[in-house]
Scaffold this motif. Structure first.
Motif, PDB file in Angstrom:
ATOM      1  N   LEU A   1       1.324  -1.254  -0.218  1.00 15.82           N
ATOM      2  CA  LEU A   1      -0.052   0.229   0.033  1.00 15.82           C
ATOM      3  C   LEU A   1       0.382   1.127  -0.178  1.00 15.82           C
ATOM      4  O   LEU A   1       0.574   2.243  -0.575  1.00 15.82           O
ATOM      5  N   GLU A   2       2.298   0.707   0.470  1.00 16.58           N
ATOM      6  CA  GLU A   2       3.222   2.391   1.211  1.00 16.58           C
ATOM      7  C   GLU A   2       3.994   1.620   0.693  1.00 16.58           C
ATOM      8  O   GLU A   2       4.054   0.798   1.774  1.00 16.58           O
ATOM      9  N   GLY A   3       5.437   2.292  -0.047  1.00 15.92           N
ATOM     10  CA  GLY A   3       6.587   1.839   0.532  1.00 15.92           C
ATOM     11  C   GLY A   3       7.163   0.406   0.302  1.00 15.92           C
ATOM     12  O   GLY A   3       6.842  -0.345  -1.355  1.00 15.92           O
ATOM     13  N   ARG A   4       7.763  -0.041   0.515  1.00 14.70           N
ATOM     14  CA  ARG A   4       8.580  -1.014  -0.508  1.00 14.70           C
ATOM     15  C   ARG A   4       8.752  -2.916   0.488  1.00 14.70           C
ATOM     16  O   ARG A   4       8.862  -2.427   2.411  1.00 14.70           O
ATOM     17  N   ALA A   5       9.376  -3.595   0.652  1.00 10.95           N
ATOM     18  CA  ALA A   5       9.692  -4.848   1.383  1.00 10.95           C
ATOM     19  C   ALA A   5      11.087  -4.274   1.664  1.00 10.95           C
ATOM     20  O   ALA A   5      11.664  -3.498   1.560  1.00 10.95           O
TER      21      ALA A   5
ATOM     22  N   GLU B   1      15.526  -3.396   8.921  1.00 12.26           N
ATOM     23  CA  GLU B   1      14.176  -2.626   8.074  1.00 12.26           C
ATOM     24  C   GLU B   1      13.560  -3.541   8.196  1.00 12.26           C
ATOM     25  O   GLU B   1      13.535  -4.557   8.869  1.00 12.26           O
ATOM     26  N   ILE B   2      12.344  -3.632   8.681  1.00  8.85           N
ATOM     27  CA  ILE B   2      10.313  -4.335   8.657  1.00  8.85           C
ATOM     28  C   ILE B   2       9.354  -3.451   8.240  1.00  8.85           C
ATOM     29  O   ILE B   2       9.314  -1.903   7.931  1.00  8.85           O
ATOM     30  N   SER B   3       8.809  -4.199   7.403  1.00  7.72           N
ATOM     31  CA  SER B   3       7.058  -3.869   7.250  1.00  7.72           C
ATOM     32  C   SER B   3       6.174  -4.133   7.514  1.00  7.72           C
ATOM     33  O   SER B   3       6.882  -5.974   8.386  1.00  7.72           O
ATOM     34  N   LEU B   4       5.351  -3.783   7.970  1.00  6.39           N
ATOM     35  CA  LEU B   4       4.231  -4.219   8.813  1.00  6.39           C
ATOM     36  C   LEU B   4       2.957  -3.886   8.065  1.00  6.39           C
ATOM     37  O   LEU B   4       2.729  -3.451   7.012  1.00  6.39           O
ATOM     38  N   SER B   5       1.894  -5.005   8.301  1.00 10.11           N
ATOM     39  CA  SER B   5       0.499  -5.510   7.972  1.00 10.11           C
ATOM     40  C   SER B   5      -0.554  -4.435   8.028  1.00 10.11           C
ATOM     41  O   SER B   5      -0.339  -3.278   8.811  1.00 10.11           O
ATOM     42  N   PHE B   6      -0.908  -3.504   7.213  1.00 14.06           N
ATOM     43  CA  PHE B   6      -2.453  -2.327   7.317  1.00 14.06           C
ATOM     44  C   PHE B   6      -2.819  -2.507   8.949  1.00 14.06           C
ATOM     45  O   PHE B   6      -2.536  -1.431   9.623  1.00 14.06           O
ATOM     46  N   ALA B   7      -2.959  -3.703   8.703  1.00 13.38           N
ATOM     47  CA  ALA B   7      -3.506  -3.609  10.803  1.00 13.38           C
ATOM     48  C   ALA B   7      -2.745  -3.342  11.606  1.00 13.38           C
ATOM     49  O   ALA B   7      -3.203  -2.997  12.976  1.00 13.38           O
ATOM     50  N   ASN B   8      -1.871  -3.698  11.802  1.00 13.41           N
ATOM     51  CA  ASN B   8      -0.686  -3.197  12.937  1.00 13.41           C
ATOM     52  C   ASN B   8      -0.257  -1.836  13.130  1.00 13.41           C
ATOM     53  O   ASN B   8       0.686  -1.059  13.682  1.00 13.41           O
TER      54      ASN B   8
ATOM     55  N   ASN C   1       3.446   4.682  10.806  1.00 18.74           N
ATOM     56  CA  ASN C   1       4.073   5.207   9.283  1.00 18.74           C
ATOM     57  C   ASN C   1       5.025   4.663   8.495  1.00 18.74           C
ATOM     58  O   ASN C   1       5.967   4.752   9.336  1.00 18.74           O
ATOM     59  N   VAL C   2       5.210   4.258   7.514  1.00 18.87           N
ATOM     60  CA  VAL C   2       6.374   4.587   6.758  1.00 18.87           C
ATOM     61  C   VAL C   2       7.446   5.597   6.892  1.00 18.87           C
ATOM     62  O   VAL C   2       7.315   6.635   7.139  1.00 18.87           O
TER      63      VAL C   2
ATOM     64  N   LEU D   1      13.755  -1.083  13.989  1.00 20.78           N
ATOM     65  CA  LEU D   1      13.783  -1.045  13.073  1.00 20.78           C
ATOM     66  C   LEU D   1      12.600  -0.001  12.734  1.00 20.78           C
ATOM     67  O   LEU D   1      12.041   0.775  12.688  1.00 20.78           O
ATOM     68  N   LYS D   2      13.162   0.310  10.867  1.00 19.47           N
ATOM     69  CA  LYS D   2      13.063   1.262  10.339  1.00 19.47           C
ATOM     70  C   LYS D   2      11.345   1.003   9.755  1.00 19.47           C
ATOM     71  O   LYS D   2      12.087  -0.299   8.930  1.00 19.47           O
ATOM     72  N   VAL D   3      10.262   1.616   9.329  1.00 20.09           N
ATOM     73  CA  VAL D   3       9.193   0.946   9.242  1.00 20.09           C
ATOM     74  C   VAL D   3      10.064   1.176   7.659  1.00 20.09           C
ATOM     75  O   VAL D   3       9.605   2.381   6.973  1.00 20.09           O
ATOM     76  N   THR D   4       9.748  -0.047   6.478  1.00 17.36           N
ATOM     77  CA  THR D   4       9.606   0.616   4.765  1.00 17.36           C
ATOM     78  C   THR D   4       8.837   0.288   3.489  1.00 17.36           C
ATOM     79  O   THR D   4       8.090   0.953   2.751  1.00 17.36           O
ATOM     80  N   GLY D   5       7.757  -0.397   5.048  1.00 19.97           N
ATOM     81  CA  GLY D   5       6.562  -0.504   3.819  1.00 19.97           C
ATOM     82  C   GLY D   5       5.436  -1.003   4.341  1.00 19.97           C
ATOM     83  O   GLY D   5       5.724  -1.477   5.787  1.00 19.97           O
TER      84      GLY D   5
END
Length: 784
Positions: free
Chosen positions: A531-535, A541-548, A557-558, A573-577
């Motif tokens: 939805l936003e950002g990247r893997a 680095e870390i990516s979160l699910s929409f609900a999380n 946010n990213v 950890l920095k949210v990348t997506g």
């Protein structure tokens, strides 16, 4: 007197009256059915929850276990814990369970466990929502497998595992509050204690544990989970809250109910607009009668009462009929509910809530009537007797002369020209065709999307050919390494990626620690749609699910940072997506491999792969299934189908029902509209007849105009269902973890088959309805 006038009006306008009556009854029928379905869901879920007494917190665990530690923790947390019970599961591979004609359950994506009934809470029920009591030699089979493999009571299943082999007779079906849904990855077979002890003695299956807690009404769920983990208690598996079980149980029926409600709302709008059109046409036809009543001194209030009484009586009778029929129609949509939640849907709540539909439709119609009847106040007796007051002040300028027509036959051109000149009259029919097309195409788009392999991206899974899940065994780490090495050297495998999911402590928005499942691996091999950002691609680095990432989760946010407890140290950890995921309550995360693995809380090992071109996927699946006893091998399409099976099956019923409803509405309204239009244009038709045009010529004019409106309505309706439908479904699914659904379009269905079916059915209705015949003498009609 007024009752007699109303009765005479019914007799005089039988077709119009019957059509309006059907519209009202259908609007009430569908609205009440949708509300009835929701009322049934609420009441049946409440009943099942009350009888099954599900756990508020369930900790799944595989490995060493000491009940004494759990008992000690329970005593320490008595201010939160009302009851504690541990269910011991004997987990078997589907290939160990035989049934029918040498069939096995090897193809299932579910973990299969044999258990005995609990004593305190989390009871597994029969189809009458009574606690299962299974005798020796018998087994209660989960409803999921009953449907999947068409298992009947009295059939037998044979369990073969190592030295153990035993045949069980299916005595009942198991309705399991916690593991009913296909969205949960485990299913429980209930057997007798004696049979269970024999399986345990002969070591049939792997031991797993459900450590369950029932809290006091005001118990602190989050605080209890934190204390549990900090106490170093068994936690080699996911932790699931009671709300997740509630959501999974209700999801399939709630999703279908939302679609039905949307269709019902659209149909109520259609019915109301058509009633308004009929009402205006009736007043237009009765202008002389209105003038006569005004001329002889009848008050405006009494004149309005004549029309209001008619529609009040009609609304009440049609509302009662629609209300009563809704209790039969709703059975078309609650079959899944009757099977999975409650066989008895006889509660009183539905009778009360379903009254909303007839009352709403009644007041809507009366409101429309009163609004339209205000026109009568502005019309004098003289104007009414002239019968042109409704068109006064409208000096029409005729453009598009016939001489400029170079492309169409005269009749077609005149029909198209009539639509352009009187589009305000045709716009209602145009809107109805749009909505009918929308009602047909939207469920088809939802069904095709859920039935597509691409839907896996909304489950936090990249698109691939195959998926291998490794079960938790003593040799799982060695098997995982061996599998990767073999895949690396397998020329039939084009690419693969291995992932490990572990439970980590993560600092929430309030600053306290929660537990979250984090998957690590290389996410560039099978990428998700973000939805936003990247893997996550690099260290930290870390990516979160929409609900999380939402406000109800970590509220990130990213670009923001998430604090994770790794080996006792806090790591940012920095949210990348942000991606979409409807599994595990929608709250998951993916991190770069540099995060490492929390060996003490590994939940599962998964490998995804694509085979090379020309390689038989089924053959490759069979190979790896046989090579690794602890492996569960599935192709992604089958995995998605089994996981969403109930929703997909119910949506197919909605597709058929929506198409039938849309066709009925389109046919009835088209016939009604053309009848009103032809009645309104009788003088114009008589003039054309007197000029030498045949009934066939005139019929072709009306057919051409109406068909143009139909085709334009279908085009706009398909576009609306493709784009507006995506928005509506995304809004509904956002509560489940998927905020941006992109439909999978099967072009031949949405742009060819369904539109063609509507064109044929409605076109035939137009052909039949456009039978132009002037029965009276032309001179009489022209003088009138």
């Amino acid at each position: 007197m007024f009752l007699k006038m109303v009765k005479n009006d019914f007799v005089r306008q039988k077709i119009v009256t019957i059509s309006v009556f059907v519209f009202i009854a259908m609007a009430v029928l569908l609205g009440a059915s949708a509300i009835n379905n929701i009322a049934n869901l609420i009441q049946s879920m409440s009943d099942l929850q009350e009888r099954a007494v599900p756990a508020d917190i369930t900790q799944m665990h595989s490995g060493e276990f000491d009940q004494a530690e759990i008992d000690k923790f329970t005593e320490e947390q008595r201010e939160n814990i009302a009851m504690q019970e541990t269910m011991v599961l004997l987990t078997l591979d589907g290939s160990n369970i035989h049934f029918g004609n040498n069939q096995t359950m090897a193809g299932t994506v579910q973990d299969i466990s044999f258990v005995v009934q609990n004593k305190k809470f989390d009871f597994i029920m029969d189809l009458d929502n009574k606690k299962l009591d299974v005798t020796e030699g018998e087994v209660a089979v989960p409803i999921y497998f009953m449907q999947l493999y068409d298992l009947k009571i009295g059939d037998t299943i044979t369990v073969k595992s190592g030295e153990y082999e035993n045949e069980f007779v299916i005595s009942d079906y198991a309705r399991d509050y916690e593991m009913n849904s296909s969205l949960t990855s485990s299913k429980r077979f209930v057997i007798n204690q004696t049979d269970y002890n024999e399986m345990l003695l002969k070591q049939a299956g792997e031991l797993e544990y459900l450590i369950e807690f029932k809290l006091h009404e005001n118990g602190d769920s989050q605080g209890l989970q934190t204390a549990y983990i900090e106490g170093g208690l068994p936690a080699n598996g996911p932790t699931v809250g009671g709300k997740i079980f509630l959501m999974f149980n209700a999801m399939s029926d709630a999703a279908v109910a939302m679609v039905i409600i949307l269709i019902s709302v659209l149909l109520i709008i259609i019915a109301s607009l058509c009633i308004r059109l009929t009402f205006l046409a009736t007043i237009d036809e009765d202008l002389r009668e209105i003038g006569v009543m005004k001329a002889i001194g009848i008050s405006k209030k009494d004149i309005k009462k004549v029309y209001l009484n008619k529609y009040r009586v009609m609304s009440v009778v049609a509302g009662i009929i629609g209300y009563l029929l809704s209790f039969a129609v709703v059975n078309l949509f609650n079959g899944n509910m009757r099977l999975y939640i409650s066989s008895d849907l006889s509660g009183n709540l539905k009778y009360v809530l379903s009254l909303i539909a007839p009352l709403l439709v009644y007041f809507m119609i009366v409101m429309y009537c009163k609004k339209v009847l205000k026109r009568i106040d502005k019309i004098s007796a003289v104007e009414a007797l002239r019968k042109d007051s409704m068109e006064r002040g409208k000096n029409q300028k005729y453009s598009s002369p016939l001489l400029k027509n170079k492309f169409f036959s005269t009749n077609i051109y005149m029909g198209l020209r009539d639509v352009c000149k009187r589009f305000k009259l045709y716009r209602l029919l145009f809107f109805i065709f749009i909505v009918c097309t929308f009602i047909v195409i939207l469920p088809i788009n939802i069904y095709n999307t859920m039935n597509s392999p691409e839907f896996s991206t909304y489950m936090g899974i990249g698109k691939s050919d195959m998926r291998i899940d490794l079960r938790r065994t003593d040799s799982i780490i060695e098997d995982f390494k061996k599998l990767q090495e073999e895949l690396k050297n397998d020329s039939d495998i084009e690419k693969y990626a291995a992932y490990i999911t572990s439970s980590y402590q993560v600092k929430n928005a309030e600053g306290s620690w929660d537990y979250m499942n984090i998957e690590t691996g290389d996410f560039s091999v099978f990428p998700l749609n973000y939805l936003e950002g990247r893997a996550p691609e690099g260290e930290g680095e870390i990516s979160l699910s929409f609900a999380n990432a939402s406000k109800d989760g970590l509220n990130k946010n990213v670009g923001d940072e998430v604090a994770v407890n790794v080996g006792g140290e806090e790591k940012n950890l920095k949210v990348t997506g942000i991606y979409q995921d409807i599994t595990n309550g929608g709250k998951t995360a993916k991190a770069h491999t540099s995060l490492g693995v929390n060996d003490e809380a590994v939940l599962w090992y998964i490998v995804y792969m694509d085979v090379a071109q020309g390689v038989d996927i089924r053959g490759k699946m069979d190979y790896y299934q046989n090579a690794y006893d602890s492996a569960q091998v599935n192709d992604i399409k089958e995995y998605t189908r089994q996981t969403l099976g109930n929703i997909i099956d119910q949506m197919s019923t909605v597709v058929i029902g929506a198409f039938a409803i849309a066709v009925i509405i389109a046919v009835l309204i088209t016939a009604q509209f053309l009848r009103i239009l032809l009645s309104k244009d009788m003088s114009q038709i008589a003039i054309m007849r007197s000029m030498g045009l045949t009934s066939k010529n005139i019929k072709h004019q009306y057919m051409a105009g109406t068909m143009m409106v139909l085709i334009l309505g279908i085009i706009v309706g398909v576009l609306a269902s493709n784009y507006l439908g995506e928005l509506l479904v995304s809004m509904a699914m956002s509560t489940m973890g998927a905020a941006k659904i992109e439909f999978v379009h099967v072009v031949w269905q949405t742009w060819l088959l369904c539109p063609l079916a509507l064109i044929v059915v409605v076109g035939f209705t137009i052909f039949v309805s456009c039978k132009v015949a002037v029965k009276d003498d032309l001179s009489v009609i022209l003088r009138s």
